[in-house]
Scaffold this motif. Structure first.
Motif, mmCIF file in Angstrom:
data_model
loop_
_atom_site.group_PDB
_atom_site.id
_atom_site.type_symbol
_atom_site.label_atom_id
_atom_site.label_comp_id
_atom_site.label_asym_id
_atom_site.label_seq_id
_atom_site.Cartn_x
_atom_site.Cartn_y
_atom_site.Cartn_z
ATOM 1 N N UNK A 141 0.856 -1.186 0.000
ATOM 2 C CA UNK A 141 0.000 0.000 0.000
ATOM 3 C C UNK A 141 0.894 1.239 0.000
ATOM 4 N N UNK A 142 0.783 2.036 -1.035
ATOM 5 C CA UNK A 142 1.559 3.278 -1.170
ATOM 6 C C UNK A 142 3.033 3.078 -0.815
ATOM 7 N N UNK B 205 -2.496 1.717 -4.389
ATOM 8 C CA UNK B 205 -1.995 3.071 -4.149
ATOM 9 C C UNK B 205 -3.106 4.104 -4.257
ATOM 10 N N UNK B 206 -2.987 5.145 -3.467
ATOM 11 C CA UNK B 206 -4.005 6.191 -3.405
ATOM 12 C C UNK B 206 -3.875 7.158 -4.574
ATOM 13 N N UNK B 207 -5.010 7.601 -5.068
ATOM 14 C CA UNK B 207 -5.007 8.608 -6.126
ATOM 15 C C UNK B 207 -4.385 9.907 -5.611
ATOM 16 N N UNK B 208 -4.680 10.246 -4.347
ATOM 17 C CA UNK B 208 -4.131 11.446 -3.718
ATOM 18 C C UNK B 208 -3.334 11.009 -2.494
ATOM 19 N N UNK B 209 -2.053 11.329 -2.484
ATOM 20 C CA UNK B 209 -1.160 10.949 -1.390
ATOM 21 C C UNK B 209 -0.231 12.130 -1.141
ATOM 22 N N UNK C 203 2.229 12.220 1.049
ATOM 23 C CA UNK C 203 3.501 11.781 1.612
ATOM 24 C C UNK C 203 4.367 11.098 0.563
ATOM 25 N N UNK C 204 3.808 10.113 -0.121
ATOM 26 C CA UNK C 204 4.537 9.363 -1.153
ATOM 27 C C UNK C 204 3.864 9.619 -2.497
ATOM 28 N N UNK C 205 4.584 10.108 -3.486
ATOM 29 C CA UNK C 205 3.962 10.401 -4.785
ATOM 30 C C UNK C 205 3.525 9.121 -5.504
ATOM 31 N N UNK C 206 2.402 9.149 -6.221
ATOM 32 C CA UNK C 206 1.929 7.976 -6.955
ATOM 33 C C UNK C 206 2.953 7.422 -7.940
ATOM 34 N N UNK C 207 3.902 8.244 -8.374
ATOM 35 C CA UNK C 207 4.908 7.749 -9.310
ATOM 36 C C UNK C 207 5.786 6.663 -8.685
ATOM 37 N N UNK C 208 5.833 6.604 -7.355
ATOM 38 C CA UNK C 208 6.599 5.530 -6.723
ATOM 39 C C UNK C 208 5.971 4.173 -7.026
ATOM 40 N N UNK C 209 4.642 4.104 -6.976
ATOM 41 C CA UNK C 209 3.965 2.850 -7.325
ATOM 42 C C UNK C 209 4.136 2.536 -8.803
ATOM 43 N N UNK C 210 4.122 3.571 -9.642
ATOM 44 C CA UNK C 210 4.360 3.359 -11.071
ATOM 45 C C UNK C 210 5.759 2.802 -11.305
ATOM 46 N N UNK C 211 6.726 3.273 -10.533
ATOM 47 C CA UNK C 211 8.091 2.771 -10.645
ATOM 48 C C UNK C 211 8.170 1.308 -10.234
ATOM 49 N N UNK C 212 7.478 0.951 -9.158
ATOM 50 C CA UNK C 212 7.444 -0.451 -8.741
ATOM 51 C C UNK C 212 6.926 -1.317 -9.880
ATOM 52 N N UNK D 3 -9.356 5.380 -4.459
ATOM 53 C CA UNK D 3 -9.889 6.690 -4.824
ATOM 54 C C UNK D 3 -10.263 7.559 -3.625
ATOM 55 N N UNK D 4 -10.525 6.934 -2.471
ATOM 56 C CA UNK D 4 -11.109 7.688 -1.363
ATOM 57 C C UNK D 4 -10.184 7.812 -0.158
ATOM 58 N N UNK D 5 -8.902 7.532 -0.341
ATOM 59 C CA UNK D 5 -7.975 7.535 0.784
ATOM 60 C C UNK D 5 -6.715 8.320 0.455
ATOM 61 N N UNK D 6 -6.065 8.815 1.520
ATOM 62 C CA UNK D 6 -4.761 9.450 1.380
ATOM 63 C C UNK D 6 -3.673 8.420 1.694
ATOM 64 N N UNK D 7 -2.559 8.847 2.237
ATOM 65 C CA UNK D 7 -1.398 7.959 2.373
ATOM 66 C C UNK D 7 -1.647 6.755 3.288
ATOM 67 N N UNK D 8 -2.194 7.005 4.479
ATOM 68 C CA UNK D 8 -2.394 5.897 5.433
ATOM 69 C C UNK D 8 -3.726 5.219 5.112
ATOM 70 N N UNK D 9 -3.777 4.609 3.949
ATOM 71 C CA UNK D 9 -5.032 4.046 3.440
ATOM 72 C C UNK D 9 -5.543 2.891 4.282
#
Length: 256
Positions: free
Chosen positions: A116-117, A190-194, A196-205, A220-226
């Motif tokens: 998760x994120x 991964x969260x659409x809006x985060x 703390x950690x940018x979504x590009x980190x999940x894209x890199x994974x 879609x409905x959560x921030x970093x600590x999903x």
């Protein structure tokens, strides 16, 4: 040293399927406890350790580094392997990076990953500055409780110790190099809006891991600590279904 409320580790002995959960930087087991309890209620053997330097005072993190955090989850994984027929690893944020390193180094001993994120990068300018600032300034503002749901809070440190942040940066660089060695099936959430950690980190994974099977879910409905947020139940249910499917496949393949 007295622990923060909810920061104590979680342990449950259940089936031959073991699950190790890794919490995030400056956080505690509290952020993953509902996830761990859900998997325990499903009958799995669960371990959710408290990482060294966490769950007490931020000053205690100044005396720890990534080697200490990784050694703790590595020890727990080895203990689960001795007890269980199959082991999965889950992680949030830095815990996702620790999970990826476990997968890269332990190979087939890890059946699958649920992240998760996951954190993989460090802001470039802040990273350069840390080399100097960590010797001059002990801490900066904390990163906890990035949660969309009103009234929910994460138990963690209000300050980020800069020596520990410098060590985190080194860990993330190491994990990025090891991503091609991660070949296990992966559930990537991964969260659409985060914030703390940018979504590009999940894209890199997703782009770099060697896994042939990757299931990606956008929260879609959560921030970093999903795991404490609006999508928490979806995370828990998807993780259990993912693990059950892989455990059944492995049992059939092994003929056990």
């Amino acid at each position: 040293m007295q622990l923060l409320p909810g920061a104590d580790p979680f342990t449950h002995d259940g089936s031959a399927t073991g699950v190790l959960l890794c919490h995030g930087f400056t956080g505690s087991p509290q952020s993953l406890r509902p996830w761990a309890e859900h998997l325990a209620a499903a009958g799995h053997t669960v371990r959710l350790p408290l990482l060294p330097g966490h769950g007490t005072r931020w000053q205690d993190m100044q005396h720890t580094g990534w080697q200490d955090w990784y050694a703790e989850v590595d020890r727990e994984l080895r203990a689960l392997r001795r007890r269980c027929e199959r082991v999965f690893v889950c992680g949030l944020s830095m815990g996702g990076a620790l999970a990826l390193r476990l997968a890269a180094r332990h190979g087939e001993a890890v059946v699958g990953l649920a992240l998760v994120n996951p954190a993989l990068t460090f802001p470039r300018l802040q990273g350069y500055a840390l080399s100097v600032l960590r010797h001059l300034v002990p801490s900066t503002r904390g990163l906890v409780s990035d949660i969309a749901m009103p009234g929910r809070e994460e138990v963690g440190y209000p300050r980020v110790p800069l020596r520990a942040a410098h060590s985190l940066r080194a860990l993330l660089a190491l994990v990025r190099e090891e991503l091609p060695r991660v070949t296990q099936p992966l559930l990537l959430m991964h969260s659409r809006v985060d914030h703390v950690v940018p979504p590009r980190d999940s894209a890199l994974v997703r782009a770099v891991v060697g896994s042939a099977e990757v299931r990606e879910l956008v929260l879609e409905a959560s921030f970093h600590v999903a795991t404490l947020d609006n999508d928490a139940q979806r995370i828990f249910q998807e993780t259990d279904a993912f693990m059950t499917r892989l455990a059944t496949r492995k049992t059939a393949r092994d003929g056990t």
